[in-house]
Design a protein around this motif. Structure first.
Motif, PDB file in Angstrom:
ATOM      1  N   VAL A 245      59.769  -8.662 -46.397  1.00  0.00           N
ATOM      2  CA  VAL A 245      60.004  -7.524 -47.294  1.00  0.00           C
ATOM      3  C   VAL A 245      60.723  -7.972 -48.555  1.00  0.00           C
ATOM      4  O   VAL A 245      60.362  -7.580 -49.671  1.00  0.00           O
ATOM      5  CB  VAL A 245      60.809  -6.423 -46.567  1.00  0.00           C
ATOM      6  CG1 VAL A 245      61.205  -5.316 -47.549  1.00  0.00           C
ATOM      7  CG2 VAL A 245      60.006  -5.842 -45.405  1.00  0.00           C
TER       8      VAL A 245
ATOM      9  N   ILE B 178      56.966  -0.932 -49.700  1.00  0.00           N
ATOM     10  CA  ILE B 178      56.560  -2.107 -48.924  1.00  0.00           C
ATOM     11  C   ILE B 178      56.545  -1.802 -47.431  1.00  0.00           C
ATOM     12  O   ILE B 178      55.607  -2.166 -46.711  1.00  0.00           O
ATOM     13  CB  ILE B 178      57.492  -3.300 -49.231  1.00  0.00           C
ATOM     14  CG1 ILE B 178      57.273  -3.756 -50.680  1.00  0.00           C
ATOM     15  CG2 ILE B 178      57.243  -4.460 -48.269  1.00  0.00           C
ATOM     16  CD1 ILE B 178      58.352  -4.686 -51.199  1.00  0.00           C
ATOM     17  N   ILE B 179      57.578  -1.115 -46.950  1.00  0.00           N
ATOM     18  CA  ILE B 179      57.642  -0.780 -45.528  1.00  0.00           C
ATOM     19  C   ILE B 179      56.572   0.250 -45.176  1.00  0.00           C
ATOM     20  O   ILE B 179      55.942   0.170 -44.118  1.00  0.00           O
ATOM     21  CB  ILE B 179      59.052  -0.276 -45.167  1.00  0.00           C
ATOM     22  CG1 ILE B 179      60.060  -1.413 -45.349  1.00  0.00           C
ATOM     23  CG2 ILE B 179      59.099   0.258 -43.736  1.00  0.00           C
ATOM     24  CD1 ILE B 179      61.489  -1.013 -45.171  1.00  0.00           C
TER      25      ILE B 179
END
Length: 375
Positions: free
Chosen positions: A127, A151-152
């Protein structure tokens, strides 16, 4: 650095002497079998030569002649080993320092949040690297938050099931004891009955727990759907025949300790029925990541198609969900949010999951993302 050579019967015999002479930080450089004593090459004893070293003296420094052994100076081979060890230690030190530098100060808050959520370190580094590509030095704190969130969310998007509408005739739920398989089956069956008006059948192989059978009987009675109880794999064919008029059958498997190998083959025997089927692995969010990983690794021989995570409402630590979709190829299909049947279950919502892990919400007050219900 001190190097000392010991001649002993076995390596274990050398440890007390090494620790006494060189301290608890000592390490073994080399071991090799040798023969000592004897007469004219006969009656020689088999022993082990152990070469140990330490970076510094023990609390009570050994005498130099003991450390090096009288008349036994450090040879060229040992010097070369010392040189290589020094280079390796320097390389490790450089790697550690460089790794620390890979986490910029402006993202430390979010990295710590992920660690508090027990997100795996490999996932965190992934990440962080993705965030750095966005030139974070030019971003505000809110924009950095959005980067982490995006991103997550993308990781969950890539790891979710693309289609929860299964065309399979038989859906089997497998997993350890206590993860909520029986309640989850009731939720999925109720959704099919009430929302899709399908004829559903229930089947259970969990004859180890009388309460589990009774619980499923209660659900079957409420939903007015048939239930078959199977006590061994040989009876599965007969029970499936009794439910042949159903659009879909949900099978509840026995919850066992899947860290013990004998139970793996037992569950596999129930998954060999010749019909279109899918097998869902059910895991609890309250399970520690280390234990969850052991369970999944142990069950690699089980043909798993999709993943369900239960007891989301019973924890405040959500990192295992991200770890699962990152490390394993099982698409996350459903998340169970409570005991309510059928409402407390939802299809995978990447944004919802990402917000729960990061602890952020649409509003600045951070009141928490509201629970979504119904599949």
């Amino acid at each position: 650095m001190i190097i000392k050579t010991y001649v002993v019967k076995n390596v274990n015999e050398a440890y007390p002497m090494i620790f006494a002479d060189l301290g608890k930080e000592a390490f073994i450089l080399n071991t090799k079998p040798i023969k000592t004593g004897g007469f004219l090459g006969l009656f020689r004893k088999k022993q082990v030569e152990v070469v140990a070293a330490a970076d510094h003296f023990a609390e009570k420094p050994p005498r130099l002649e003991l450390a090096l052994e009288v008349g036994k100076p450090v040879n060229d081979t040992q010097n070369e080993v010392l040189k290589e060890l020094s280079e390796v230690k320097g390389l490790i030190s450089a790697i550690v320092k460089n790794e620390q530098k890979t986490i910029p100060t402006v993202v430390e808050k979010w990295v710590q949040r992920l660690r508090d959520q027990e997100v795996d370190e490999e996932v965190i580094q992934y990440v962080v690297k993705k965030v750095k590509l966005k030139q974070i030095q030019n971003l505000s704190a809110k924009e950095i938050e959005q980067c982490f969130l995006a991103i997550i969310e993308q990781l969950f998007e890539e790891g979710k099931a693309k289609d929860t509408e299964s065309g399979s005739f038989l859906i089997t739920l497998v997993g350890p004891t206590g993860v909520g398989k029986t309640t989850t089956i009731a939720k999925l069956a109720a959704a099919r009955v009430f929302q899709q008006r399908q004829k559903v059948g229930l089947l259970t192989t969990d004859t180890y727990r009388i309460a589990a059978v009774e619980q499923l009987k209660t659900y079957a009675g409420i939903l007015n759907i048939p239930l078959e109880v199977v006590s061994n794999p040989n009876d599965l064919q007969k029970s499936m025949e009794a439910l042949k008029d159903c659009h879909m059958i949900f099978m509840d498997s026995a919850g066992r300790n899947y860290l013990e190998e004998e139970y793996i083959e037992e569950i596999n025997q129930y998954l060999r029925y010749d019909a279109p089927q899918e097998n869902y692995l059910v895991l609890s969010m309250t399970t520690r990541w280390r234990d969850m990983r052991k369970i999944v690794e142990q069950m690699k021989s089980v043909p798993i198609d999709k993943l369900i995570l239960t007891k989301w409402d019973e924890t405040s630590c959500y990192g295992v969900a991200l770890n699962m979709v990152y490390h394993y190829p099982y698409p996350l299909t459903y998340v169970s949010l409570g005991q309510g049947v059928p409402q407390d279950i939802m299809q995978t919502d990447p944004l919802f999951l990402a917000k729960k892990i990061l602890g952020v919400d649409e509003n600045e007050a951070g009141s928490g993302t509201p629970i979504k219900t119904i599949i």
